[in-house]
Enzyme design. Structure first.
Site, PDB file in Angstrom:
ATOM      1  N   LYS A 110       0.827  -1.216   0.000  1.00 56.40           N
ATOM      2  CA  LYS A 110       0.000   0.000   0.000  1.00 56.40           C
ATOM      3  C   LYS A 110       0.860   1.266   0.000  1.00 56.40           C
ATOM      4  O   LYS A 110       0.452   2.291  -0.535  1.00 56.40           O
ATOM      5  CB  LYS A 110      -0.991   0.001   1.169  1.00 56.40           C
ATOM      6  N   LYS A 192      -3.128  -9.544  -6.517  1.00 54.34           N
ATOM      7  CA  LYS A 192      -4.407  -9.905  -5.934  1.00 54.34           C
ATOM      8  C   LYS A 192      -5.524  -9.006  -6.462  1.00 54.34           C
ATOM      9  O   LYS A 192      -5.324  -7.800  -6.603  1.00 54.34           O
ATOM     10  CB  LYS A 192      -4.292  -9.736  -4.411  1.00 54.34           C
ATOM     11  N   LYS A 195     -10.239  -4.101  -4.442  1.00 54.22           N
ATOM     12  CA  LYS A 195     -11.136  -2.968  -4.679  1.00 54.22           C
ATOM     13  C   LYS A 195     -10.326  -1.748  -5.053  1.00 54.22           C
ATOM     14  O   LYS A 195     -10.652  -1.029  -5.989  1.00 54.22           O
ATOM     15  CB  LYS A 195     -11.927  -2.655  -3.400  1.00 54.22           C
TER      16      LYS A 195
HETATM   17  P1  ATP Z   1      -8.651  -2.942  -0.693  1.00 55.14           P
HETATM   18  O1  ATP Z   1      -8.022  -2.911  -2.044  1.00 55.14           O
HETATM   19  O2  ATP Z   1      -9.322  -1.670  -0.310  1.00 55.14           O
HETATM   20  O3  ATP Z   1      -7.705  -3.449   0.372  1.00 55.14           O
HETATM   21  P2  ATP Z   1      -9.787  -5.580  -0.890  1.00 55.14           P
HETATM   22  O4  ATP Z   1     -10.418  -6.009  -2.159  1.00 55.14           O
HETATM   23  O5  ATP Z   1      -8.427  -6.102  -0.577  1.00 55.14           O
HETATM   24  O6  ATP Z   1      -9.854  -4.006  -0.817  1.00 55.14           O
HETATM   25  P3  ATP Z   1     -10.625  -5.853   1.874  1.00 55.14           P
HETATM   26  O7  ATP Z   1     -11.792  -5.083   2.375  1.00 55.14           O
HETATM   27  O8  ATP Z   1      -9.249  -5.361   2.191  1.00 55.14           O
HETATM   28  O9  ATP Z   1     -10.796  -6.006   0.282  1.00 55.14           O
HETATM   29  O10 ATP Z   1     -10.733  -7.354   2.364  1.00 55.14           O
HETATM   30  C1  ATP Z   1     -11.965  -7.953   2.737  1.00 55.14           C
HETATM   31  C2  ATP Z   1     -11.825  -9.465   2.786  1.00 55.14           C
HETATM   32  O11 ATP Z   1     -11.739  -9.986   1.454  1.00 55.14           O
HETATM   33  C3  ATP Z   1     -10.581  -9.965   3.516  1.00 55.14           C
HETATM   34  O12 ATP Z   1     -10.931 -11.120   4.262  1.00 55.14           O
HETATM   35  C4  ATP Z   1      -9.629 -10.326   2.421  1.00 55.14           C
HETATM   36  O13 ATP Z   1      -8.696 -11.313   2.794  1.00 55.14           O
HETATM   37  C5  ATP Z   1     -10.592 -10.828   1.356  1.00 55.14           C
HETATM   38  N1  ATP Z   1     -10.040 -10.654   0.006  1.00 55.14           N
HETATM   39  C6  ATP Z   1      -9.682  -9.478  -0.556  1.00 55.14           C
HETATM   40  N2  ATP Z   1      -9.234  -9.652  -1.796  1.00 55.14           N
HETATM   41  C7  ATP Z   1      -9.291 -10.992  -2.027  1.00 55.14           C
HETATM   42  C8  ATP Z   1      -8.945 -11.810  -3.150  1.00 55.14           C
HETATM   43  N3  ATP Z   1      -8.452 -11.267  -4.248  1.00 55.14           N
HETATM   44  N4  ATP Z   1      -9.136 -13.153  -3.066  1.00 55.14           N
HETATM   45  C9  ATP Z   1      -9.633 -13.707  -1.928  1.00 55.14           C
HETATM   46  N5  ATP Z   1      -9.975 -12.986  -0.833  1.00 55.14           N
HETATM   47  C10 ATP Z   1      -9.809 -11.650  -0.877  1.00 55.14           C
HETATM   48 MG    MG Z   2      -7.391  -5.379   1.181  1.00 58.57          MG
END
Ligand code: ATP
Ligand code: MG
Length: 325
Positions: A110, A192, A195
């Protein structure tokens, strides 16, 4: 078991969030004491517009309800409604080694992604997460693979606290799905799906059929045209095979056989159809909930009330152990 997990209101909930986290939450609710929350405080660590935050929190709330979180079976709330999360975060800061925070993969990623806004909150993110978990004496945390390192740190913090102030916290365990714990980005299969990487990275749970088609057809794949699972050499097609398998109930092996000798376009078309069928009901449910704002706010209010009772009771014990009577 007491189960807890959260999601940030940083964008649209995508199929990675669903497969990695929410799908497990739905399975666990009813059989366990579940707490699920929207981690708005964590989301402040990356650039955001304050005027848009309430709308984003509401959006994530309906996304969860539409995906199957049942407020009768789990406590569903907004993190900042429970002040004890931030209070405990500060207390835990005093037992967490700063070196451990600097080693966190998410922090390193990040800070690269948001070079112009490397705030202390980004570094402290895992301590707030440890506070979220430990505040409720959580035993199990269902998350995607990217969060395992943070849960390990929560275990370390719990252990250090217990050694210093007497047995208080349970060391929480991460719970990962066997397949789908790390769904990769459509436009960069070595990263990964996230969002915060923007809509080209993900398929939202509520994506329109035309968009699903467009995104799947333009997903980055590899040069060798075989439909074979090999995450190291063919990360793009392997990611799509994983997604297809999880949304169709066919195994990866079965898919490899079905598409043997066929091209990527045919495979992608079929995957898009499968996704459109699976996600259709989510989209309809979300549309219905969009018109029921008062109902949704009531659910979050009730959730906060229930969470607060546990949080306040545990906080009294923690403060006392630390000499803050
Ligand atoms: P950001 O980019 O804002 O960090 P994010 O997509 O990583 O958003 P989070 O809100 O950080 O989402 O994570 C919410 C949940 O979703 C966590 O349990 C995280 O481990 C899971 N998660 C996030 N991205 C993935 C992915 N690509 N595959 C599987 N699980 C995921
Ligand atoms: Mg995340």
């Amino acid at each position: 078991m007491r189960v807890l997990s959260g999601i940030q209101p940083t964008g649209s909930i995508h199929i990675g969030n669903y497969l990695g986290a929410i799908k497990q939450w739905i399975k666990l609710q009813g059989k366990n004491e579940c707490l699920f929350f929207i981690s708005d405080l964590h989301s402040l660590t990356i650039p955001y517009k304050p005027e848009e935050l309430p709308k984003n929190i509401f959006g994530v709330a309906i996304a969860h309800l539409a995906a199957g979180i049942d407020p009768e079976k789990s406590i569903f709330f907004v993190q900042s409604d429970i002040k004890e999360h931030t209070e405990l975060c500060w207390l835990l800061n005093t037992v967490c080694p700063v070196g451990d925070l600097e080693r966190m993969t998410q922090y390193k990623e990040k800070t690269k992604q948001f070079k112009k806004n490397i705030n202390a909150g980004l570094l402290d993110y895992p301590v707030l997460m440890a506070a979220d978990i430990l505040l409720y004496k959580t035993e199990v945390v269902p998350v995607g693979k990217d969060q395992v390192q943070h849960i390990e740190l929560a275990r370390t913090i719990a252990r250090k606290f217990n050694q210093r102030f007497g047995k208080t916290f349970i060391e929480p365990k991460a719970l990962l799905p066997k397949i789908g714990a790390k769904i990769m980005s459509l436009n960069n299969p070595r990263k990964k799906m996230s969002k915060s990487l923007g809509p080209a990275s993900y398929i939202s749970l509520f994506e329109k059929p035309e968009e699903i088609k467009k995104k799947v057809m333009s997903a980055v794949t590899d040069t060798r045209k075989q439909i074979k699972y090999n995450p190291l050499r063919k990360p793009g097609i392997s990611n799509l095979l994983t997604i297809y398998s999880l949304f169709s109930k066919k195994t990866i092996k079965e898919l490899e056989i079905e598409f043997k000798g066929k091209g990527y376009a045919e495979f992608k078309k079929s995957l898009a159809e499968s996704l459109i069928n699976f996600l259709g009901p989510f989209r309809r449910k979300k549309k219905e909930l969009l018109t029921r704002e008062v109902y949704v706010q009531e659910i979050l209010k009730k959730g906060a009330k229930q969470a607060r009772i546990i949080a306040q009771s545990n906080m009294r014990e923690i403060r006392k152990k630390m000499g803050l009577v």
